[in-house]
Motif scaffolding. Structure first.
Motif, short mmCIF file in Angstrom:
data_model
loop_
_atom_site.label_atom_id
_atom_site.label_comp_id
_atom_site.label_asym_id
_atom_site.label_seq_id
_atom_site.Cartn_x
_atom_site.Cartn_y
_atom_site.Cartn_z
N PHE A 160 36.56 22.22 -26.11
CA PHE A 160 37.29 23.00 -25.10
C PHE A 160 37.07 22.36 -23.73
N HIS A 161 38.14 22.33 -22.93
CA HIS A 161 37.89 22.07 -21.51
C HIS A 161 38.93 22.81 -20.69
N GLY A 162 38.51 23.38 -19.60
CA GLY A 162 39.41 24.14 -18.76
C GLY A 162 38.64 25.03 -17.81
N ASP A 163 39.40 25.79 -17.01
CA ASP A 163 38.77 26.67 -16.03
C ASP A 163 38.60 28.06 -16.63
N VAL A 164 37.44 28.62 -16.43
CA VAL A 164 37.17 29.96 -16.95
C VAL A 164 36.51 30.78 -15.84
N SER A 165 36.49 32.11 -16.03
CA SER A 165 35.86 32.93 -15.00
C SER A 165 34.42 33.28 -15.37
N MET A 166 34.08 33.11 -16.64
CA MET A 166 32.69 33.33 -17.03
C MET A 166 32.39 32.71 -18.38
N VAL A 167 31.16 32.22 -18.52
CA VAL A 167 30.71 31.66 -19.80
C VAL A 167 29.53 32.50 -20.27
N ILE A 168 29.61 32.97 -21.51
CA ILE A 168 28.51 33.77 -22.05
C ILE A 168 28.00 33.09 -23.30
N ALA A 169 26.71 32.75 -23.30
CA ALA A 169 26.16 32.02 -24.43
C ALA A 169 24.75 32.53 -24.72
N THR A 170 24.26 32.18 -25.92
CA THR A 170 22.91 32.60 -26.30
C THR A 170 21.94 31.47 -26.02
N GLY A 171 21.20 31.59 -24.95
CA GLY A 171 20.20 30.58 -24.62
C GLY A 171 18.93 30.85 -25.40
N GLU A 172 18.00 29.92 -25.27
CA GLU A 172 16.77 30.08 -26.03
C GLU A 172 15.98 31.29 -25.55
N MET A 173 16.11 31.62 -24.27
CA MET A 173 15.35 32.74 -23.72
C MET A 173 16.17 34.03 -23.70
N GLY A 174 17.37 33.98 -24.24
CA GLY A 174 18.18 35.19 -24.26
C GLY A 174 19.60 34.92 -23.83
N GLU A 175 20.38 36.00 -23.79
CA GLU A 175 21.80 35.89 -23.42
C GLU A 175 21.95 35.41 -21.98
N LEU A 176 22.95 34.55 -21.79
CA LEU A 176 23.22 34.03 -20.46
C LEU A 176 24.67 34.30 -20.10
N GLY A 177 24.90 34.80 -18.91
CA GLY A 177 26.26 34.91 -18.42
C GLY A 177 26.36 34.04 -17.19
N ILE A 178 27.21 33.04 -17.26
CA ILE A 178 27.32 32.10 -16.14
C ILE A 178 28.61 32.38 -15.39
N ALA A 179 28.49 32.79 -14.14
CA ALA A 179 29.65 33.01 -13.30
C ALA A 179 29.77 31.81 -12.35
N PRO A 180 30.91 31.64 -11.70
CA PRO A 180 31.05 30.53 -10.75
C PRO A 180 29.92 30.53 -9.71
N ARG A 181 29.53 29.37 -9.26
CA ARG A 181 28.47 29.15 -8.27
C ARG A 181 27.11 29.65 -8.74
N HIS A 182 26.87 29.53 -10.01
CA HIS A 182 25.54 29.81 -10.56
C HIS A 182 24.61 28.68 -10.11
N ALA A 183 23.34 28.96 -10.00
CA ALA A 183 22.38 27.92 -9.63
C ALA A 183 22.28 26.90 -10.77
N PRO A 184 21.94 25.64 -10.44
CA PRO A 184 21.81 24.63 -11.49
C PRO A 184 20.80 25.08 -12.54
#
Lengths: 140, 287
Positions: free
Chosen positions: A16-40
């Motif tokens: 997949f590649h494209g613009d999205v408003s949020m990415v939600i994935a299961t990280g090793e430490m738990g669920e992650l929701g990445i919104a625009p301008r998230h810290a590195p």
């Protein structure tokens, strides 16, 4: 609504590649929701779902069997694994590679012998051909 | 008619050889396209991985992963050699091995030992005969190599590097330039060669989850794996290209040989006819 660029790839294909408003994935430490301008951020992913919230509000789902999630201020990269990976599985694969080498070195592989025999045959043929050539030239 | 039958059977056998080489040429010509598609499909991963690694190299992390630090003294080096499983591909493997042997000799002159892992039958067979220290091997990857087939050999080398048994790891393979050209290439895998991009203007660092060591270990392992995988695909495309070219020239040579043999055959036939006629005429004159 602001968006963030998202790239999902595996070693064998682009997913997949494209613009999205949020990415939600299961990280090793738990669920992650990445919104625009998230810290590195950089983390490993657990096998599970990746949910993308698209600009038009739709959701898109992908399954990844682990991988890496990298967040930069303007882009999220998911480098998905192609197969289920675990430490002991890798260990077994390494052992197998070693055994394969040992078997090759011990000169037991039948396929190896065939390859070698073919090699020698080709050499012998070339020598014969050269001899024949010489003989013919001598005659003339 | 002297030797007529022998020549005829020789023509037949060359024709059969040409059939085989033609078929191989055609098979390779169709496989090369698939191999190129595979190569292209795996490029985005390699590109994004490089981008991520570039970011990591610029992050001001407290933690320095061993894969990113060059060692001062090199006592032992490792090679990952990618070759084909099958032959009949011209000088593809031979050139690669010759190139590698040159490098090995250079290291040995400096008193540095060499370890290697082999991908593909040809490298395994070749370096076994040379009594090189082979740590691992994987063969028969088929037409569609999968990354998980390569994990074993890569892990062997990464472990060797982590344990300090080797101080540098390189990758040797045939780079697919185009159908006519394949270049024997050596890339340094570990330690990571410094990237040439400009350092970023402000200091920042990632949030690492769970911690820098674990994550970087994971990322860098995947990075090396993706490079080896990419090299394997390049080598596969190179194999088919080289085989196609080699088989084409073999078919052309066979055609030429058939032409020559046919000429010889016709001459022999004509000579036999001429001789017969002159014998009949001579016989008639005698009567």
């Amino acid at each position: 609504m602001s968006t963030i660029r998202c790239d999902i790839v595996s070693a064998e294909q682009e997913i997949f590649h494209g613009d999205v408003s949020m990415v939600i994935a299961t990280g090793e430490m738990g669920e992650l929701g990445i919104a625009p301008r998230h810290a590195p951020l950089i983390t490993r992913l657990k096998p599970g779902q990746v949910r993308l919230k698209l600009e038009n509000g739709d959701d898109q789902f992908f399954y990844v069997s682990g991988g890496i999630l990298e967040v930069q201020p303007s882009v999220v990269t998911i480098l998905a694994d192609t197969a289920l990976r675990a430490g002991d599985l890798d260990e077994a694969a390494a052992r197998k590679a070693k055994e394969e080498a040992e078997r090759a070195l011990a000169n037991r592989g039948a396929a190896m012998e065939i390859a070698e025999a073919q090699n020698q045959l080709a050499q012998a043929m070339a020598q014969l051909q050269a001899l024949e050539h010489l003989r013919r030239n001598l005659k003339h | 008619m002297a030797g007529g039958r022998e020549i005829k059977s020789k023509i037949k056998s060359v024709q059969n050889t040409r059939k085989v080489t033609r078929a191989l040429e055609m098979v390779s010509a169709s496989k090369i396209r698939k191999a190129q598609d595979l190569m292209k499909a795996s490029r985005p991963y390699a590109r994004l991985m490089r981008r991520a690694i570039g970011h990591i190299a610029h992050a001001n992390s407290e933690y320095q992963h061993p894969f990113m630090v060059a060692r001062e003294e090199i006592k032992r080096v490792g090679y990952v050699v990618v070759s084909t499983d099958r032959g009949l591909c011209g000088g593809l493997n031979t050139n690669l091995f010759r190139n590698l042997l040159g490098q090995i000799r250079e290291w040995q002159d400096k008193g540095v030992e060499v370890d290697m892992v082999c991908i593909g039958q040809k490298a395994t067979a070749y370096f076994r005969r040379l009594k090189v220290n082979m740590l691992g091997s994987v063969t028969h990857l088929g037409e569609k190599p999968q990354l998980d087939q390569l994990i074993g050999v890569i892990k062997v080398m990464l472990d060797a590097y982590t344990d300090g048994r080797i101080d540098r790891l390189s990758l040797v393979y045939n780079d697919f330039v185009n159908t006519m050209t394949q270049r024997a290439t050596t890339d340094q895998l570990l330690p990571l060669p410094p990237s040439d991009e400009l350092p970023s203007t402000h200091a920042w660092d990632y949030l690492y989850e769970p911690d820098a060591a674990t994550v970087l270990d994971h990322v860098l392992t995947r990075y090396v794996e993706s490079l080896v995988y990419q090299a394997t695909l390049e080598n596969l495309a190179s194999e088919h290209a080289a085989r196609m070219v080699a088989m084409k020239s073999a078919s052309d040579n066979a055609t030429k040989a058939i032409g020559n043999l046919t000429l010889i055959y016709n001459k022999a036939r004509q000579a036999a006819i001429t001789q017969e006629i002159s014998e009949i005429v001579g016989g008639a004159a005698a009567v």
